[in-house]
Scaffold this active site. Structure first.
Site, PDB file in Angstrom:
ATOM      1  N   LYS A  24      44.840  44.146  29.702  1.00 44.69           N
ATOM      2  CA  LYS A  24      45.146  42.699  29.627  1.00 44.69           C
ATOM      3  C   LYS A  24      43.854  41.895  29.708  1.00 44.69           C
ATOM      4  CE  LYS A  24      46.552  40.415  33.451  1.00 44.69           C
ATOM      5  NZ  LYS A  24      45.785  39.207  33.788  1.00 44.69           N
ATOM      6  N   ASN A  25      42.982  42.242  30.674  1.00 46.64           N
ATOM      7  CA  ASN A  25      41.809  41.407  30.937  1.00 46.64           C
ATOM      8  C   ASN A  25      40.666  41.644  29.970  1.00 46.64           C
ATOM      9  OD1 ASN A  25      43.285  40.262  32.920  1.00 46.64           O
ATOM     10  ND2 ASN A  25      42.253  41.296  34.621  1.00 46.64           N
ATOM     11  N   CYS A 118      46.166  28.905  41.288  1.00 47.59           N
ATOM     12  CA  CYS A 118      47.353  29.750  41.152  1.00 47.59           C
ATOM     13  C   CYS A 118      47.631  30.318  42.547  1.00 47.59           C
ATOM     14  CB  CYS A 118      47.104  30.857  40.140  1.00 47.59           C
ATOM     15  SG  CYS A 118      45.943  32.071  40.737  1.00 47.59           S
ATOM     16  N   ARG A 123      40.724  28.875  41.919  1.00 44.12           N
ATOM     17  CA  ARG A 123      40.211  29.266  40.584  1.00 44.12           C
ATOM     18  C   ARG A 123      39.323  28.174  39.974  1.00 44.12           C
ATOM     19  NH1 ARG A 123      43.654  33.517  39.142  1.00 44.12           N
ATOM     20  NH2 ARG A 123      41.960  34.228  37.816  1.00 44.12           N
ATOM     21  N   ASP A 306      41.719  43.357  42.048  1.00 46.66           N
ATOM     22  CA  ASP A 306      43.029  43.492  41.391  1.00 46.66           C
ATOM     23  C   ASP A 306      43.777  44.750  41.820  1.00 46.66           C
ATOM     24  OD1 ASP A 306      42.074  42.033  38.186  1.00 46.66           O
ATOM     25  OD2 ASP A 306      42.509  41.183  40.147  1.00 46.66           O
ATOM     26  N   ARG A 398      53.739  39.953  33.362  1.00 45.53           N
ATOM     27  CA  ARG A 398      52.483  39.389  32.846  1.00 45.53           C
ATOM     28  C   ARG A 398      51.425  40.465  32.652  1.00 45.53           C
ATOM     29  NH1 ARG A 398      49.943  35.879  36.669  1.00 45.53           N
ATOM     30  NH2 ARG A 398      48.367  36.023  35.053  1.00 45.53           N
TER      31      ARG A 398
HETATM   32  C1  EPZ Z   1      39.228  37.639  36.111  1.00 44.87           C
HETATM   33  O1  EPZ Z   1      39.592  36.348  36.569  1.00 44.87           O
HETATM   34  C2  EPZ Z   1      40.538  38.395  35.957  1.00 44.87           C
HETATM   35  N1  EPZ Z   1      41.377  37.710  34.968  1.00 44.87           N
HETATM   36  C3  EPZ Z   1      41.248  38.463  37.315  1.00 44.87           C
HETATM   37  O2  EPZ Z   1      42.423  39.259  37.144  1.00 44.87           O
HETATM   38  C4  EPZ Z   1      40.326  39.166  38.310  1.00 44.87           C
HETATM   39  O3  EPZ Z   1      40.940  39.199  39.583  1.00 44.87           O
HETATM   40  C5  EPZ Z   1      38.996  38.414  38.394  1.00 44.87           C
HETATM   41  O4  EPZ Z   1      38.407  38.318  37.068  1.00 44.87           O
HETATM   42  C6  EPZ Z   1      37.983  39.089  39.316  1.00 44.87           C
HETATM   43  O5  EPZ Z   1      37.755  40.384  38.884  1.00 44.87           O
HETATM   44  C7  EPZ Z   1      41.096  37.870  33.656  1.00 44.87           C
HETATM   45  O6  EPZ Z   1      40.144  38.537  33.285  1.00 44.87           O
HETATM   46  C8  EPZ Z   1      42.012  37.166  32.700  1.00 44.87           C
HETATM   47  P1  EPZ Z   1      36.207  35.190  38.355  1.00 44.87           P
HETATM   48  P2  EPZ Z   1      38.466  35.181  36.613  1.00 44.87           P
HETATM   49  O7  EPZ Z   1      35.784  33.995  37.586  1.00 44.87           O
HETATM   50  O8  EPZ Z   1      37.529  35.323  35.466  1.00 44.87           O
HETATM   51  C9  EPZ Z   1      34.970  32.303  41.874  1.00 44.87           C
HETATM   52  C10 EPZ Z   1      44.678  39.804  37.304  1.00 44.87           C
HETATM   53  O9  EPZ Z   1      45.390  40.089  38.275  1.00 44.87           O
HETATM   54  N2  EPZ Z   1      34.568  31.403  40.786  1.00 44.87           N
HETATM   55  O10 EPZ Z   1      35.390  36.437  38.290  1.00 44.87           O
HETATM   56  O11 EPZ Z   1      39.147  33.884  36.818  1.00 44.87           O
HETATM   57  C11 EPZ Z   1      36.477  32.392  41.983  1.00 44.87           C
HETATM   58  O12 EPZ Z   1      36.962  31.367  42.833  1.00 44.87           O
HETATM   59  C12 EPZ Z   1      43.697  38.649  37.391  1.00 44.87           C
HETATM   60  O13 EPZ Z   1      44.685  40.424  36.199  1.00 44.87           O
HETATM   61  C13 EPZ Z   1      33.836  30.263  41.092  1.00 44.87           C
HETATM   62  O14 EPZ Z   1      33.518  29.987  42.252  1.00 44.87           O
HETATM   63  O15 EPZ Z   1      37.703  35.585  37.959  1.00 44.87           O
HETATM   64  C14 EPZ Z   1      36.691  33.739  42.588  1.00 44.87           C
HETATM   65  O16 EPZ Z   1      36.530  33.611  43.989  1.00 44.87           O
HETATM   66  C15 EPZ Z   1      43.782  37.949  38.734  1.00 44.87           C
HETATM   67  N3  EPZ Z   1      33.475  29.429  40.074  1.00 44.87           N
HETATM   68  C16 EPZ Z   1      35.520  34.582  42.059  1.00 44.87           C
HETATM   69  O17 EPZ Z   1      34.567  33.646  41.560  1.00 44.87           O
HETATM   70  C17 EPZ Z   1      33.799  29.694  38.760  1.00 44.87           C
HETATM   71  O18 EPZ Z   1      33.429  28.898  37.867  1.00 44.87           O
HETATM   72  C18 EPZ Z   1      35.895  35.520  40.934  1.00 44.87           C
HETATM   73  O19 EPZ Z   1      36.418  34.739  39.888  1.00 44.87           O
HETATM   74  C19 EPZ Z   1      34.554  30.841  38.475  1.00 44.87           C
HETATM   75  C20 EPZ Z   1      34.924  31.692  39.501  1.00 44.87           C
END
Ligand code: EPZ
Length: 424
Positions: A24-25, A118, A123, A306, A398
């Protein structure tokens, strides 16, 4: 969100082979990357998931033609006519924010409703916007919308404060058509980033370093459509491995890239699970209970957040006490209350959960609060005494393709009930 539920009768040792679907990701950024070129790109092994369907709807909203052909998704991004994604679309598909990079590269202007938080966290998108601004993009945030535009993308030296997966992907997809070279320091290193690099390079981009912590992107004039097979879903694979352990079964997980699961395999072995690793499959043959272990979620190649809820379900019936520290998301313990209803002994203190293993879980009424929490409860129900009713399985739809069918083939006793009480 449909209100379907599962009725699961546990304590059934699972056995047999289960095939992992495409990730998915990886699929979600690959789908938005098709926006970068005029013409039709072809993606194989894209899983039939609610999130993927919603992402394809967003691409069609922007003017793409999308169609399924056998096992492939074909996206023709030749005639884009829209650059705005409204709240309704955003609420259904927060990963729509992955259109920022490609639309700015292709059209230089984009407007999306802020995706909002969410169940698992707020996020934020500050790292996405920081990287895009470094590339010469102007950003206005107001009335719950993010509006971004540029006179032309310029390569830049970008330092991410956190190795954000989505921010790394948006920056990559913008920088491939920027003038000059972009370096992204402290980039996310997930396998899905490597998969995106490989697809972009097939489209004619020049991206190197994915999987390491500095990405180099040499901008090019234009990209062309390409074909690509999505990597297998490492989180789905890890979920099935835990199902084998918790039910003390004999499960062969097929269509796996074992190196993507190294932190999960290491932790399972540390807990005393019997894991056999082959070239593209992993066998779990579990006899006897596992021991408690401590876990700390970290960016890849650390232990994946995850997989945290699913591991907690397993540790709930381990021998001894385990400590889980969730360092990535601020609110990713929603599954704890529901696991307690099944008899788990768990205490939460901020980002730390202490799990004292119990002999067995007891069936109960529980509900999924988010995708991986739902997966954790699904696993717990498979190991619990008597029957469990798991509500709101739409959350699980999902991220897991054909779950009931795959688990029935392993001998699981489960059925899906739709609200008017007819069996699905
Ligand atoms: C991706 O989300 C995945 N989703 C998530 O999977 C996964 O948990 C996550 O990466 C971490 O591995 C997809 O790929 C569609 P991040 P993403 O930006 O990109 C902080 C699932 O269950 N952050 O790496 O949104 C944020 O708050 C989902 O399949 C900032 O501070 O994750 C978090 O604490 C859930 N500023 C951390 O970084 C930003 O601009 C990781 O977020 C962006 C993120």
């Amino acid at each position: 969100m449909t209100m379907d539920r599962y009725v699961i009768t546990g304590k059934q040792a699972l056995s047999g082979a289960i095939r992992v679907s495409g990730a998915k990701n990886a699929s979600l950024p690959l789908l938005t990357a098709t926006l970068l070129a005029e013409g039709t790109s072809v993606l194989f092994d894209v899983p039939q998931l609610a999130d993927v369907t919603h992402m394809i709807e967003v691409l069609e909203h922007l003017g793409c033609q999308a169609r399924n052909q056998n096992e492939a998704v074909l996206i023709d991004a030749g005639s884009l006519r829209e650059w705005v994604v409204d709240e309704e679309l955003m609420r259904r598909m927060r990963a729509s924010n992955l259109i920022l990079g490609p639309i700015l590269a292709r059209h230089r202007r984009v407007k999306i409703a802020m995706p909002g938080g969410c169940a698992i966290g707020s996020r934020p998108m500050d790292q996405h916007l920081k990287g895009l601004k470094d590339l010469g993009v102007q950003v206005k945030e107001k009335h719950g919308y993010i509006e971004a535009w540029t006179d032309g993308l310029q390569g830049a030296d970008i330092y991410l404060d956190v190795p954000s997966v989505g921010a790394t992907e948006n920056i990559m997809m913008a920088a491939v058509l920027a003038k000059g070279t972009t370096l992204v320091h402290n980039a996310a290193r997930e396998p899905e980033i490597v998969d995106l690099q490989n697809f972009l390079n097939k489209m004619g981009a020049k991206v190197r370093g994915a999987g390491m912590d500095v990405l180099r992107i040499d901008g090019v004039e234009s990209l062309h459509p390409a074909e690509h097979t999505v990597i297998p879903d490492r989180i789905e694979a890890g979920t099935h491995m835990i199902a084998g352990v918790m039910t003390q079964g004999d499960v062969l997980v097929e269509n796996v890239i074992p190196e993507h699961l190294e932190p999960v395999i290491a932790k399972l072995r540390q807990a005393g699970a019997n894991i056999e690793v082959y070239d593209d499959s992993i066998r779990v043959r579990q006899r006897g209970k596992i021991k408690g272990v401590d876990i700390k979620t970290l960016p890849y190649p650390g232990f994946p957040t995850d997989m945290q809820p699913q591991f907690m379900a397993m540790l709930a019936i381990a021998e001894g006490t385990s400590v889980i520290t969730e360092t990535i998301f601020e609110n990713r313990f929603q599954h704890v209350d529901e696991l307690r209803r099944l008899g788990a002994q768990i205490r939460v203190d901020g980002r730390t959960a202490v799990i004292r293993g119990v002999e067995t879980l007891e069936g109960a009424f529980v509900e999924a609060t988010d995708l991986r929490a739902g997966a954790a409860l699904f696993l717990a129900a498979l190991a619990a005494e008597e029957a469990t009713v798991l509500e709101k399985v739409a959350h699980i739809d999902r991220g897991y393709e054909n779950l009931e069918e795959k688990y029935r083939r392993l001998g699981a006793r489960l059925r899906r009930v739709v609200p008017n009480n007819k069996e699905a």
